[in-house]
Design a protein around this motif. Sequence first.
Motif, PDB file in Angstrom:
ATOM      1  N   MET A  43      12.677   7.596  62.277  1.00  3.65           N
ATOM      2  CA  MET A  43      14.166   8.059  62.332  1.00  3.65           C
ATOM      3  C   MET A  43      14.492   9.419  62.857  1.00  3.65           C
ATOM      4  O   MET A  43      15.607   9.766  62.929  1.00  3.65           O
ATOM      5  CB  MET A  43      14.612   8.063  60.694  1.00  3.65           C
ATOM      6  N   ALA A  44      13.496  10.191  63.369  1.00  2.00           N
ATOM      7  CA  ALA A  44      13.823  11.400  63.990  1.00  2.00           C
ATOM      8  C   ALA A  44      12.908  11.368  65.077  1.00  2.00           C
ATOM      9  O   ALA A  44      12.457  12.614  65.661  1.00  2.00           O
ATOM     10  CB  ALA A  44      13.051  12.551  62.791  1.00  2.00           C
ATOM     11  N   SER A  45      12.414  10.466  65.780  1.00  2.00           N
ATOM     12  CA  SER A  45      11.751  10.286  67.220  1.00  2.00           C
ATOM     13  C   SER A  45      12.725  10.964  68.354  1.00  2.00           C
ATOM     14  O   SER A  45      13.649  10.980  68.152  1.00  2.00           O
ATOM     15  CB  SER A  45      11.245   8.795  67.276  1.00  2.00           C
ATOM     16  N   ASP A  46      11.783  11.095  69.511  1.00  2.00           N
ATOM     17  CA  ASP A  46      12.561  11.513  70.530  1.00  2.00           C
ATOM     18  C   ASP A  46      13.051  10.609  71.189  1.00  2.00           C
ATOM     19  O   ASP A  46      14.328  10.672  71.635  1.00  2.00           O
ATOM     20  CB  ASP A  46      11.366  11.998  71.468  1.00  2.00           C
ATOM     21  N   LYS A  70      23.825  20.765  66.596  1.00  2.00           N
ATOM     22  CA  LYS A  70      24.448  20.993  65.244  1.00  2.00           C
ATOM     23  C   LYS A  70      24.384  19.799  64.428  1.00  2.00           C
ATOM     24  O   LYS A  70      23.684  19.588  63.270  1.00  2.00           O
ATOM     25  CB  LYS A  70      26.080  21.495  65.545  1.00  2.00           C
ATOM     26  N   VAL A  71      24.795  18.565  65.159  1.00  6.62           N
ATOM     27  CA  VAL A  71      24.926  17.550  64.411  1.00  6.62           C
ATOM     28  C   VAL A  71      23.568  16.997  64.144  1.00  6.62           C
ATOM     29  O   VAL A  71      23.279  16.364  63.178  1.00  6.62           O
ATOM     30  CB  VAL A  71      25.650  16.399  65.176  1.00  6.62           C
ATOM     31  N   TRP A  72      22.723  17.092  65.214  1.00  4.46           N
ATOM     32  CA  TRP A  72      21.335  16.622  65.129  1.00  4.46           C
ATOM     33  C   TRP A  72      20.618  17.371  64.022  1.00  4.46           C
ATOM     34  O   TRP A  72      19.706  16.849  63.207  1.00  4.46           O
ATOM     35  CB  TRP A  72      20.517  16.475  66.251  1.00  4.46           C
ATOM     36  N   GLY A  73      21.035  18.703  64.108  1.00  6.59           N
ATOM     37  CA  GLY A  73      20.184  19.464  62.953  1.00  6.59           C
ATOM     38  C   GLY A  73      20.714  19.214  61.710  1.00  6.59           C
ATOM     39  O   GLY A  73      20.046  19.039  60.547  1.00  6.59           O
ATOM     40  N   LEU A  74      22.041  19.097  61.308  1.00  6.33           N
ATOM     41  CA  LEU A  74      22.268  18.309  60.004  1.00  6.33           C
ATOM     42  C   LEU A  74      21.800  17.133  59.722  1.00  6.33           C
ATOM     43  O   LEU A  74      21.489  17.080  58.564  1.00  6.33           O
ATOM     44  CB  LEU A  74      23.851  18.082  60.099  1.00  6.33           C
ATOM     45  N   TYR A  75      21.636  16.244  60.672  1.00 12.05           N
ATOM     46  CA  TYR A  75      21.091  14.694  60.686  1.00 12.05           C
ATOM     47  C   TYR A  75      19.439  15.117  60.096  1.00 12.05           C
ATOM     48  O   TYR A  75      19.233  14.536  59.011  1.00 12.05           O
ATOM     49  CB  TYR A  75      20.938  13.861  61.796  1.00 12.05           C
ATOM     50  N   LEU A  76      18.877  15.973  60.676  1.00 12.87           N
ATOM     51  CA  LEU A  76      17.379  16.187  60.387  1.00 12.87           C
ATOM     52  C   LEU A  76      17.429  16.952  58.815  1.00 12.87           C
ATOM     53  O   LEU A  76      16.453  16.522  57.994  1.00 12.87           O
ATOM     54  CB  LEU A  76      16.754  17.071  61.338  1.00 12.87           C
ATOM     55  N   GLU A  77      18.189  17.708  58.824  1.00 11.64           N
ATOM     56  CA  GLU A  77      18.513  18.194  57.180  1.00 11.64           C
ATOM     57  C   GLU A  77      18.487  17.251  56.328  1.00 11.64           C
ATOM     58  O   GLU A  77      17.776  17.104  55.193  1.00 11.64           O
ATOM     59  CB  GLU A  77      19.488  19.310  57.141  1.00 11.64           C
ATOM     60  N   LEU A  78      19.401  16.452  56.787  1.00  8.79           N
ATOM     61  CA  LEU A  78      19.730  15.331  55.509  1.00  8.79           C
ATOM     62  C   LEU A  78      18.603  14.179  55.443  1.00  8.79           C
ATOM     63  O   LEU A  78      18.400  13.964  54.050  1.00  8.79           O
ATOM     64  CB  LEU A  78      21.072  14.476  56.102  1.00  8.79           C
ATOM     65  N   LEU A  79      17.945  14.213  56.550  1.00  5.72           N
ATOM     66  CA  LEU A  79      16.688  13.157  56.512  1.00  5.72           C
ATOM     67  C   LEU A  79      15.869  13.857  55.610  1.00  5.72           C
ATOM     68  O   LEU A  79      14.999  13.233  54.991  1.00  5.72           O
ATOM     69  CB  LEU A  79      16.343  12.955  58.050  1.00  5.72           C
ATOM     70  N   ALA A 119      18.796   8.577  72.568  1.00  6.51           N
ATOM     71  CA  ALA A 119      19.678   7.510  72.252  1.00  6.51           C
ATOM     72  C   ALA A 119      20.843   8.084  71.759  1.00  6.51           C
ATOM     73  O   ALA A 119      21.964   7.962  72.202  1.00  6.51           O
ATOM     74  CB  ALA A 119      19.296   6.425  71.390  1.00  6.51           C
ATOM     75  N   PHE A 120      20.753   9.081  70.806  1.00  7.32           N
ATOM     76  CA  PHE A 120      21.901   9.958  69.991  1.00  7.32           C
ATOM     77  C   PHE A 120      22.675  10.627  71.200  1.00  7.32           C
ATOM     78  O   PHE A 120      23.692  10.719  71.118  1.00  7.32           O
ATOM     79  CB  PHE A 120      21.497  10.682  69.173  1.00  7.32           C
ATOM     80  N   ASP A 121      21.840  11.572  72.122  1.00 13.55           N
ATOM     81  CA  ASP A 121      22.584  12.188  73.214  1.00 13.55           C
ATOM     82  C   ASP A 121      23.240  11.427  74.059  1.00 13.55           C
ATOM     83  O   ASP A 121      24.281  11.820  74.500  1.00 13.55           O
ATOM     84  CB  ASP A 121      21.366  12.963  73.913  1.00 13.55           C
TER      85      ASP A 121
END
Length: 296
Positions: A77-80, A225-234, A85-87
């Motif tokens: 769920m946090a793969s490159d 910022k969004v990816w960082g929040l996603y990783l923190e939530l993860l 794909a998110f970018d």
Amino acid sequence: MDIKLIAAPVIGGLIGLITNGIAIKMLFRPFHAVKIGKFTLPFTPGLIPKEQPRIARAIGKVIGDKLLDKDTLQKAMASDTLREAFDRKVDRIIENLGHEEGSVHEFLARKGVARPVDGAVEYVKSHAADYVTQYLVEQNIGNTILEYAEKEVIANLNPMVAMVAEPAIRKSHDSIALKLDEMICERCPDIISGYIGKEYGVLADKPMKEAAVLLWQKKDFFKEKVWGLYLELLEKKAGRFIERLDVSGIVEQKINEFDMQELEDLIMEISRKELNALVWIGGLLGAVIGFVNLLF
């Protein structure tokens, strides 16, 4: 030529082929127990139908504990690949926004989210103002401002005057710092809330095409910022979510829900080549055994 030299290996090969073929069929068939009166025929139902619950439980445990465990799913769920794909998705969204007509607020209204967004802005205005005000007071910002002011005042006074004025200034330091903190608590929330409201109003009135350009310029910052929040939530929530997801139980339930014909088709589709190889190996071994028997 003695016919036995040909017949024995051929018969042995046929027996091996047929035996292995029947054995593989008996893995699945018959799907249900065959009864004659109260007597159940041996080897009915087939091995897999008979042991379906146990097999489902074993496969579910292997997949849930070894293949799709918590760490594996979190890494996936946090793969490159997911980040890329998110970018790409963010880029496409911003590009599509650049083709929208009207203002930002009109766009939000068309999407039916103008009211929730306005409510969210009001919430942010209130809570951000309170948070910043509290933070400033906790950091003794009034005291810090006063110390800088006192140094500047004393530095710019005549040395003789400074000698007289400095003790008086120092004596009133605490009371003035307290007044500054009170002034921050009184005025800061309205200033911050007004600033956020004003900036949102300016943004809401902007044409979508201009807003899209601004977003594109800030897209890398936004992505981080969004990816960082996603990783923190993860990191905080995914572990418990995955445990509650119960991959083992889901796999076990799904296998148990399979109709036996579907399960047979699925297994045969995956391993048809290998199972056919077993049949031919049985034929080969039968032929070899038939030939060896001629030697004794």
